[in-house]
Design a protein around this motif. Structure first.
Motif, PDB file in Angstrom:
ATOM      1  N   GLU A   1       0.835  -1.202   0.000  1.00  0.00           N
ATOM      2  CA  GLU A   1       0.000   0.000   0.000  1.00  0.00           C
ATOM      3  C   GLU A   1       0.873   1.258   0.000  1.00  0.00           C
ATOM      4  O   GLU A   1       0.563   2.243  -0.695  1.00  0.00           O
ATOM      5  CB  GLU A   1      -0.934  -0.006   1.207  1.00  0.00           C
ATOM      6  N   ALA A   2       1.959   1.237   0.749  1.00  0.00           N
ATOM      7  CA  ALA A   2       2.859   2.392   0.787  1.00  0.00           C
ATOM      8  C   ALA A   2       3.464   2.658  -0.588  1.00  0.00           C
ATOM      9  O   ALA A   2       3.608   3.817  -1.003  1.00  0.00           O
ATOM     10  CB  ALA A   2       3.962   2.157   1.815  1.00  0.00           C
TER      11      ALA A   2
ATOM     12  N   PRO B   1       3.868   4.876   6.482  1.00  0.00           N
ATOM     13  CA  PRO B   1       3.145   5.018   7.749  1.00  0.00           C
ATOM     14  C   PRO B   1       4.080   5.166   8.941  1.00  0.00           C
ATOM     15  O   PRO B   1       5.279   4.911   8.840  1.00  0.00           O
ATOM     16  CB  PRO B   1       2.380   3.695   7.829  1.00  0.00           C
ATOM     17  N   GLU B   2       3.502   5.565  10.067  1.00  0.00           N
ATOM     18  CA  GLU B   2       4.203   5.579  11.341  1.00  0.00           C
ATOM     19  C   GLU B   2       3.891   4.269  12.069  1.00  0.00           C
ATOM     20  O   GLU B   2       2.731   3.837  12.090  1.00  0.00           O
ATOM     21  CB  GLU B   2       3.724   6.727  12.226  1.00  0.00           C
ATOM     22  N   VAL B   3       4.884   3.655  12.671  1.00  0.00           N
ATOM     23  CA  VAL B   3       4.685   2.437  13.454  1.00  0.00           C
ATOM     24  C   VAL B   3       4.454   2.822  14.904  1.00  0.00           C
ATOM     25  O   VAL B   3       5.322   3.422  15.556  1.00  0.00           O
ATOM     26  CB  VAL B   3       5.883   1.485  13.324  1.00  0.00           C
ATOM     27  N   VAL B   4       3.259   2.503  15.428  1.00  0.00           N
ATOM     28  CA  VAL B   4       2.867   2.892  16.782  1.00  0.00           C
ATOM     29  C   VAL B   4       2.043   1.761  17.401  1.00  0.00           C
ATOM     30  O   VAL B   4       1.691   0.783  16.735  1.00  0.00           O
ATOM     31  CB  VAL B   4       2.017   4.195  16.779  1.00  0.00           C
ATOM     32  N   ALA B   5       1.727   1.904  18.680  1.00  0.00           N
ATOM     33  CA  ALA B   5       0.802   0.989  19.347  1.00  0.00           C
ATOM     34  C   ALA B   5      -0.619   1.530  19.142  1.00  0.00           C
ATOM     35  O   ALA B   5      -1.006   2.530  19.754  1.00  0.00           O
ATOM     36  CB  ALA B   5       1.129   0.889  20.832  1.00  0.00           C
ATOM     37  N   LEU B   6      -1.358   0.897  18.286  1.00  0.00           N
ATOM     38  CA  LEU B   6      -2.698   1.390  17.969  1.00  0.00           C
ATOM     39  C   LEU B   6      -3.607   1.385  19.194  1.00  0.00           C
ATOM     40  O   LEU B   6      -4.493   2.241  19.324  1.00  0.00           O
ATOM     41  CB  LEU B   6      -3.318   0.545  16.858  1.00  0.00           C
TER      42      LEU B   6
END
Length: 293
Positions: free
Chosen positions: A156-157, A164-169
């Motif tokens: 998708e990127a 995207p940013e990698v975070v704890a959703l």
């Protein structure tokens, strides 16, 4: 024009038995609403010179052009820039209808309307997605958040041209505008299962065979387009809408003139009053030459 069982092709041979030209049967459009992927862009996600020229010509004639897409704002901005569409007269509808706004030339997003989902509903939705083995993409404003960049997210990127940013959703403090759930090609049935398990205050629509777009239940492309047209004083009968996916059906039903490219989903082709060439054969440019001469 919408709801025709036998959509008629745009143009055709110059014969007495050919259908009336669109300009003879429809009011002159005041606004053109364009889906992006599968409609405006080619299969390899490009704008063709013919499309860029056609949109510029239509806008010079005073007809508004609004991109109406499931893409988030950060993935719409490069397309708007390539089309020379900046300022309040170049508004777009993004995130499957959850956000309407415009970009200034310096890249600043100006939000007109934003409809995020409830945080508790979003967390329930990502739990459903996790149980089904789906990749979760969380969009809020200009941010794209993921737990990890797996093969599906990386694909998708590459398509949208941003990362995207990698975070704890699970640690987010407010709900997203939209969730995009992605299945693998051999696990598409998981999308149907996930859609059925969504909280009742959310809406889930497929945009392509492996993508499920999740928004608030009262949010979709059609609602956002209708609200924008109402703000501009433009009646639905003066709107041309073009789209290829099932998530475009509401938008096509709203518009006075509904157009589908030949590559559209069969349901979309059946719902459109007019057919144009595929997205790889300048379908948008061809349709605009006839509908806005």
């Amino acid at each position: 024009m919408t709801g025709a069982e036998d959509p008629r092709p745009l143009g055709g041979p110059p014969a007495d038995t050919s259908p009336p030209s669109p300009e003879a049967t429809e009011p002159r459009p005041r606004l053109v609403a364009l889906d992006v992927d599968g409609t405006l862009l080619t299969s390899d996600h490009r704008l063709t010179p013919a499309t860029v020229e056609a949109i510029a010509r239509v806008r010079r004639q005073g007809v508004a052009v609004v991109l109406v897409t499931s893409r988030p704002p950060i993935a719409v901005h490069p397309i708007l820039s390539a089309l020379g569409m900046h300022g309040p007269g170049a508004a777009f509808v993004g995130s499957q209808g959850a956000l309407t706004g415009w970009y200034s030339r310096d890249g600043q997003l100006h939000v007109l309307h934003q409809h995020p989902m409830a945080l508790a509903s979003a967390q329930a939705a990502i739990a459903v997605a996790a149980a089904a083995g789906l990749a979760v993409n969380w969009y809020t404003g200009t941010r794209w958040l993921v737990r990890q960049v797996d093969e599906r997210v990386a694909r998708e990127a590459a398509v949208v041209g941003c990362r995207p940013e990698v975070v704890a959703l699970e640690e987010q403090a407010s709900g997203p505008d939209k969730l995009l759930l992605i299945a693998t090609a051999d696990h598409r049935a998981a999308l149907d299962d996930a859609a059925r398990a969504m909280p009742t205050d959310l809406r889930a629509q497929t945009s392509n065979p492996t993508y499920l777009e999740v928004t608030r239940a009262d949010v979709d492309k059609a609602a956002a387009l209708a609200a924008h047209c109402a703000a501009l004083g433009i009646a639905a009968t003066s709107v041309v809408a073009m789209g290829d996916g099932r998530n475009d059906l509401g938008m096509l039903a709203y518009a006075g003139t509904a157009v589908a490219p030949s590559n559209a989903h069969p349901e979309v082709r059946a719902a459109a009053g007019l057919l144009t060439a595929s997205n790889d054969d300048d379908g948008v440019a061809r349709a605009l030459r006839l509908l806005v001469p």
